[in-house]
Scaffold this motif. Structure first.
Motif, mmCIF file in Angstrom:
data_model
loop_
_atom_site.group_PDB
_atom_site.id
_atom_site.type_symbol
_atom_site.label_atom_id
_atom_site.label_comp_id
_atom_site.label_asym_id
_atom_site.label_seq_id
_atom_site.Cartn_x
_atom_site.Cartn_y
_atom_site.Cartn_z
ATOM 1 N N UNK A 56 0.283 -1.053 0.392
ATOM 2 C CA UNK A 56 0.297 -0.452 0.429
ATOM 3 C C UNK A 56 0.698 1.162 -0.239
ATOM 4 N N UNK A 57 0.624 2.166 1.075
ATOM 5 C CA UNK A 57 1.152 4.113 0.721
ATOM 6 C C UNK A 57 1.126 3.584 2.596
ATOM 7 N N UNK B 175 13.178 1.671 -3.091
ATOM 8 C CA UNK B 175 13.520 2.497 -4.770
ATOM 9 C C UNK B 175 12.188 1.905 -4.929
ATOM 10 N N UNK B 176 11.499 0.955 -5.448
ATOM 11 C CA UNK B 176 10.412 0.628 -5.905
ATOM 12 C C UNK B 176 9.495 1.606 -5.067
ATOM 13 N N UNK B 177 9.339 2.265 -4.204
ATOM 14 C CA UNK B 177 8.120 3.033 -3.963
ATOM 15 C C UNK B 177 8.314 4.083 -4.900
ATOM 16 N N UNK C 276 4.495 15.207 -2.253
ATOM 17 C CA UNK C 276 3.681 15.490 -2.211
ATOM 18 C C UNK C 276 2.970 14.724 -2.582
ATOM 19 N N UNK C 277 2.430 13.334 -2.867
ATOM 20 C CA UNK C 277 1.236 12.480 -2.597
ATOM 21 C C UNK C 277 0.387 13.325 -1.554
ATOM 22 N N UNK C 278 0.738 13.480 -0.392
ATOM 23 C CA UNK C 278 -0.026 14.288 0.935
ATOM 24 C C UNK C 278 -1.005 15.177 -0.109
ATOM 25 N N UNK C 279 -0.300 16.798 -0.508
ATOM 26 C CA UNK C 279 -0.593 17.042 -1.327
ATOM 27 C C UNK C 279 -1.990 17.207 -1.996
#
Length: 248
Positions: free
Chosen positions: A100-101, A189-191, A242-245
């Motif tokens: 997941x995240x 790295x994958x993330x 950036x993902x949180x925004x």
């Protein structure tokens, strides 16, 4: 989010049935579908829902219990343990977290762990590495450059490089951390490549680290490792922000 059961990787589909069930249930636990303190369905219900034998479910639950995720008590059922009791350094748990995240604090903790362990390991490896280990590190870097870190082959080579540095310390306790550190390298790295179209290229820092170990320069090896990890952490933190925004 994708369904772990439906999107099971080819390598995972080759695992025994109980290992596949443990993976799917482990992902459900660490990603919050079954939060700490909650009770899992009974063995019979899980088996019936999945069309498998109860013995398979029992073995899967035993695996998850060994990783600190579950505890079972007579008449109380199977409960998800508090997060503080999970074996968060288990490579399977690291992989499941990144299905997941993962929380930003967890990602930050991985980089903190790396900063504690890897610079000292590189410093020691610069003194104790063998010619064969140095050649293997060079080969891993060549494979990283050839395939790129966006590919499974490049990621495997990156993980192998970090394994080799720890093995080159000739310290069995540090070597015992190689799987954990390698998993942290792999999954961060994958993330990064999963969530960024133009991730920063870390090959120059890897080459600097290799050069310092090749030159048997402990101070330079430590400094190069600190730079490599802090640059990776900064790039990953920017992606998390950036993902949180975007989610906001």
């Amino acid at each position: 989010m994708s369904d772990p059961a439906r999107d099971l990787p080819t390598e995972a589909r080759r695992r025994p049935a109980h290992a596949q069930v443990a993976r799917e249930m482990g992902i459900a636990i660490v990603t919050g579908r079954y939060p700490p303190g909650s009770n899992l369905p009974g063995e019979h219900e899980i088996a019936a829902r999945r069309g498998i034998a109860r013995s398979v479910v029992r073995e899967a639950l035993r695996m998850l219990g060994a990783k600190g995720l579950l505890e079972s008590k007579p008449r109380a059922g199977t409960r998800v343990r508090d997060r503080a009791e999970w074996n968060l350094l288990d490579p399977d748990l690291l992989a499941w977290m990144f299905e997941g995240e993962p929380p930003a604090d967890f990602v930050r903790s991985l980089f903190q762990l790396r900063l504690i362990v890897e610079p000292a390991a590189a410093e020691l490896a610069a003194v104790t590495r063998t010619p064969a280990q140095l050649a293997a590190m060079d080969e891993a870097l060549d494979q990283m450059a050839l395939h790129g870190l966006a590919t499974p082959e490049g990621q495997a080579a990156d993980q192998r490089f970090h394994h080799l540095v720890l093995h080159a310390t000739q310290n069995e306790l540090l070597v015992s951390l190689a799987v954990t550190i390698g998993s942290a390298v792999r999954w961060t790295t994958i993330y990064k490549y999963r969530n960024s179209r133009h991730p920063r290229d870390p090959m120059p820092e890897h080459r600097l680290l290799y050069d310092a170990i090749a030159a048997q320069d402990p101070a330079a090896a430590r400094a190069a490792t600190v730079t490599l990890i802090t640059e990776a952490e900064a790039a990953t933190a920017a992606i998390v922000a950036q993902m949180a925004e975007g989610a906001g």
